[in-house]
Write an enzyme that holds these catalytic residues in place. Structure first.
Site, PDB file in Angstrom:
ATOM      1  N   CYS A 127       0.821  -1.224   0.000  1.00  0.00           N
ATOM      2  CA  CYS A 127       0.000   0.000   0.000  1.00  0.00           C
ATOM      3  C   CYS A 127       0.851   1.270   0.000  1.00  0.00           C
ATOM      4  O   CYS A 127       0.342   2.363  -0.264  1.00  0.00           O
ATOM      5  CB  CYS A 127      -0.936   0.011   1.203  1.00  0.00           C
ATOM      6  SG  CYS A 127      -1.987  -1.425   1.249  1.00  0.00           S
ATOM      7  N   HIS A 267      -3.192   7.049   2.911  1.00  0.00           N
ATOM      8  CA  HIS A 267      -3.623   5.789   2.294  1.00  0.00           C
ATOM      9  C   HIS A 267      -5.035   5.458   2.786  1.00  0.00           C
ATOM     10  O   HIS A 267      -5.318   5.496   3.987  1.00  0.00           O
ATOM     11  CB  HIS A 267      -2.631   4.682   2.673  1.00  0.00           C
ATOM     12  CG  HIS A 267      -3.131   3.317   2.354  1.00  0.00           C
ATOM     13  ND1 HIS A 267      -3.670   2.997   1.126  1.00  0.00           N
ATOM     14  CD2 HIS A 267      -3.189   2.177   3.104  1.00  0.00           C
ATOM     15  CE1 HIS A 267      -4.035   1.729   1.131  1.00  0.00           C
ATOM     16  NE2 HIS A 267      -3.763   1.214   2.315  1.00  0.00           N
ATOM     17  N   ASN A 297     -10.118  -0.014   0.067  1.00  0.00           N
ATOM     18  CA  ASN A 297      -8.659   0.059   0.099  1.00  0.00           C
ATOM     19  C   ASN A 297      -8.121  -0.467  -1.242  1.00  0.00           C
ATOM     20  O   ASN A 297      -8.248  -1.657  -1.541  1.00  0.00           O
ATOM     21  CB  ASN A 297      -8.162  -0.800   1.269  1.00  0.00           C
ATOM     22  CG  ASN A 297      -6.658  -0.796   1.418  1.00  0.00           C
ATOM     23  OD1 ASN A 297      -5.937  -0.431   0.493  1.00  0.00           O
ATOM     24  ND2 ASN A 297      -6.177  -1.221   2.571  1.00  0.00           N
TER      25      ASN A 297
HETATM   26  O1  UT7 Z   1      -3.762  -1.408   3.550  1.00  0.00           O
HETATM   27  C1  UT7 Z   1      -2.956  -2.167   4.402  1.00  0.00           C
HETATM   28  C2  UT7 Z   1      -3.165  -1.767   5.744  1.00  0.00           C
HETATM   29  N1  UT7 Z   1      -4.386  -2.380   6.260  1.00  0.00           N
HETATM   30  C3  UT7 Z   1      -5.052  -1.765   7.202  1.00  0.00           C
HETATM   31  O2  UT7 Z   1      -4.708  -0.679   7.534  1.00  0.00           O
HETATM   32  C4  UT7 Z   1      -6.181  -2.491   7.881  1.00  0.00           C
HETATM   33  C5  UT7 Z   1      -6.100  -2.242   9.353  1.00  0.00           C
HETATM   34  N2  UT7 Z   1      -7.151  -2.899  10.139  1.00  0.00           N
HETATM   35  C6  UT7 Z   1      -8.450  -2.543  10.090  1.00  0.00           C
HETATM   36  O3  UT7 Z   1      -8.849  -1.703   9.306  1.00  0.00           O
HETATM   37  C7  UT7 Z   1      -9.385  -3.154  11.073  1.00  0.00           C
HETATM   38  O4  UT7 Z   1      -8.659  -3.856  12.051  1.00  0.00           O
HETATM   39  C8  UT7 Z   1     -10.436  -4.136  10.425  1.00  0.00           C
HETATM   40  C9  UT7 Z   1     -11.435  -3.358   9.618  1.00  0.00           C
HETATM   41  C10 UT7 Z   1      -9.731  -5.164   9.552  1.00  0.00           C
HETATM   42  C11 UT7 Z   1     -11.207  -4.889  11.505  1.00  0.00           C
HETATM   43  O5  UT7 Z   1     -11.826  -3.934  12.401  1.00  0.00           O
HETATM   44  P1  UT7 Z   1     -11.678  -4.073  13.967  1.00  0.00           P
HETATM   45  O6  UT7 Z   1     -12.462  -3.015  14.580  1.00  0.00           O
HETATM   46  O7  UT7 Z   1     -10.212  -4.160  14.275  1.00  0.00           O
HETATM   47  O8  UT7 Z   1     -12.403  -5.448  14.230  1.00  0.00           O
HETATM   48  P2  UT7 Z   1     -11.838  -6.781  14.897  1.00  0.00           P
HETATM   49  O9  UT7 Z   1     -10.961  -7.512  13.944  1.00  0.00           O
HETATM   50  O10 UT7 Z   1     -11.281  -6.455  16.236  1.00  0.00           O
HETATM   51  O11 UT7 Z   1     -13.168  -7.621  15.086  1.00  0.00           O
HETATM   52  C12 UT7 Z   1     -14.207  -7.193  15.969  1.00  0.00           C
HETATM   53  C13 UT7 Z   1     -15.386  -8.128  15.815  1.00  0.00           C
HETATM   54  C14 UT7 Z   1     -15.004  -9.596  15.883  1.00  0.00           C
HETATM   55  O12 UT7 Z   1     -16.060 -10.274  16.533  1.00  0.00           O
HETATM   56  P3  UT7 Z   1     -15.920 -10.678  18.084  1.00  0.00           P
HETATM   57  O13 UT7 Z   1     -14.708 -11.554  18.160  1.00  0.00           O
HETATM   58  O14 UT7 Z   1     -15.741  -9.391  18.811  1.00  0.00           O
HETATM   59  O15 UT7 Z   1     -17.206 -11.371  18.360  1.00  0.00           O
HETATM   60  C15 UT7 Z   1     -14.979 -10.009  14.451  1.00  0.00           C
HETATM   61  O16 UT7 Z   1     -15.248 -11.388  14.276  1.00  0.00           O
HETATM   62  O17 UT7 Z   1     -15.997  -7.927  14.544  1.00  0.00           O
HETATM   63  C16 UT7 Z   1     -16.119  -9.193  13.876  1.00  0.00           C
HETATM   64  N3  UT7 Z   1     -15.991  -8.952  12.448  1.00  0.00           N
HETATM   65  C17 UT7 Z   1     -17.052  -8.714  11.651  1.00  0.00           C
HETATM   66  N4  UT7 Z   1     -18.354  -8.623  11.884  1.00  0.00           N
HETATM   67  C18 UT7 Z   1     -19.165  -8.346  10.854  1.00  0.00           C
HETATM   68  C19 UT7 Z   1     -14.852  -8.919  11.713  1.00  0.00           C
HETATM   69  N5  UT7 Z   1     -15.160  -8.655  10.423  1.00  0.00           N
HETATM   70  C20 UT7 Z   1     -16.500  -8.529  10.358  1.00  0.00           C
HETATM   71  C21 UT7 Z   1     -17.408  -8.248   9.317  1.00  0.00           C
HETATM   72  N6  UT7 Z   1     -18.714  -8.154   9.609  1.00  0.00           N
HETATM   73  N7  UT7 Z   1     -17.007  -8.044   8.053  1.00  0.00           N
END
Ligand code: UT7
Length: 340
Positions: A127, A267, A297
């Site tokens: 990225c 980004h 993204n």
């Molecule tokens: O370009 C390269 C660089 N990449 C990035 O910068 C990405 C950086 N990371 C992020 O943008 C975020 O971490 C994500 C968008 C990938 C995830 O968001 P988050 O707020 O960190 O969520 P999480 O992974 O901590 O998950 C929270 C909850 C989990 O459920 P539990 O364990 O709390 O019950 C996940 O299973 O959200 C759940 N979850 C979803 N729920 C509905 C994860 N993905 C989804 C989804 N829909 N698509």
């Protein structure tokens, strides 16, 4: 490094096909509400089955070449930032050079006879690719002040999405952007400075498989690690820290304060990441441009896509100081300071 580095043309191209959050709701356990609140993304553009990212790289490149009012025969370097090339070899840069040569000369001819010494090169800074590309362009111009560089950032992330992995596949889209960089020319932007970094200790946080790491044979089934995998929460932390620190370092080096910036383009990974970086730099909301709601993204292409759209909307205009900042797999990061 004191090198004249002028960006004199800018072009972008995205596929027509749109994948909405509602489309994703139909194929995985997710919701529009979750995606919008956690990321800010509403739609992303993805290639059709019969398309490749070089098709979009070509369209973006033609726009940049036209705006710069040059011909293909003047180009000395085709540099393509991508972590999703359509083939491991030939490079997207070579495929693109052929497409451009064919359109420029309307006949099958050897490019080398038209652009002697043409450099065609793909590079992978994920990225951070566009910002790394500015650093590369600056280095090539230091070697050869007469160089005319076509810098392209083109990604086809949709072909590396595992749509059974809801935490990452909702994030990414496809796009291409291009610009012409030379030491002369009627500059849209002047590159004042650029600074990049990397730390391989964190190489496993984002990974795209499908290289030569595994022995495969015809008939083998694709395993999960063929796709993009990411430890999202960890990456989030480093992304905020990396983009904020690199931008502040660059400003400091150029005796500028955050308040001297007119426009900040990060980004486009996640609205919450951009907002956290904005807070660390103490920038007001109106100085930060985002368009990830529409495109998701798009990795290396995201910054150039945002620049083009900010310009189209009259937000990026003449007389501004602009900071670009990116972060990605590797881990890699970088920031650039431009004057418009
Ligand atoms: O370009 C390269 C660089 N990449 C990035 O910068 C990405 C950086 N990371 C992020 O943008 C975020 O971490 C994500 C968008 C990938 C995830 O968001 P988050 O707020 O960190 O969520 P999480 O992974 O901590 O998950 C929270 C909850 C989990 O459920 P539990 O364990 O709390 O019950 C996940 O299973 O959200 C759940 N979850 C979803 N729920 C509905 C994860 N993905 C989804 C989804 N829909 N698509």
């Amino acid at each position: 490094m004191n090198v004249n580095c002028h960006i004199s043309g800018l072009g972008v191209s995205v596929p027509d096909k749109i994948l909405t959050n509602q489309d994703l709701e139909k194929i995985m356990d997710t919701s529009d509400e979750w995606i919008v609140t956690r990321t800010g993304i509403k739609t992303r553009h993805i290639v059709k089955d019969n398309e490749n990212i070089s098709d979009y790289a070509f369209l973006a490149a033609v726009k940049a070449i036209e705006e710069a009012q040059i011909s293909f025969s003047e180009i000395t370097h085709v540099l393509v930032a991508t972590c999703t090339p359509e083939t491991l070899s030939p490079s997207v840069a070579c495929v693109l050079a052929e497409k451009l040569a064919l359109s420029a000369y309307s006949g099958l001819q050897l490019i080398s006879s038209h652009n002697p010494g043409l450099v065609c090169l793909d590079f992978n800074a994920a990225c951070s690719g566009f910002v790394y590309g500015l650093e590369l362009a600056r280095a090539f111009l230091a070697l050869n002040p007469h160089a005319t560089i076509l810098l392209v950032a083109a990604e086809c992330l949709s072909r590396k999405m595992n749509y059974q992995d809801r935490s990452t596949s909702i994030l990414f889209g496809d796009a291409a952007g291009a610009c012409i960089i030379s030491a002369k020319g009627n500059a849209l932007f002047r590159l004042l400075d650029v600074s990049v970094g990397a730390d391989g200790d964190y190489k496993d946080l984002i990974r795209i498989g499908g290289g030569t790491d595994k022995k495969v044979q015809v008939g083998d089934t694709i395993s999960e690690d063929f796709f993009l995998t990411m430890q999202g929460r960890e990456v989030f932390k480093y992304a905020v820290r990396g983009m904020a620190q690199e931008s502040l370092k660059l400003l400091h080096k150029n005796a500028l304060q955050a308040e001297d910036i007119d426009l900040f383009i990060a980004h486009q990974a996640n609205l919450r990441i951009i907002d956290a970086v904005r807070e660390r730099l103490q920038l007001p909301q109106e100085k930060v441009f985002t368009n990830l709601d529409k495109y998701g993204n798009t990795s290396a292409a995201s910054i150039v896509l945002a620049m083009a759209e900010a310009r189209e909307q009259g937000i990026l205009k003449k007389g501004q100081k602009i900071v670009l900042t990116a972060f990605g797999a590797g881990l890699t990061w970088g920031s650039a300071l431009l004057a418009s």
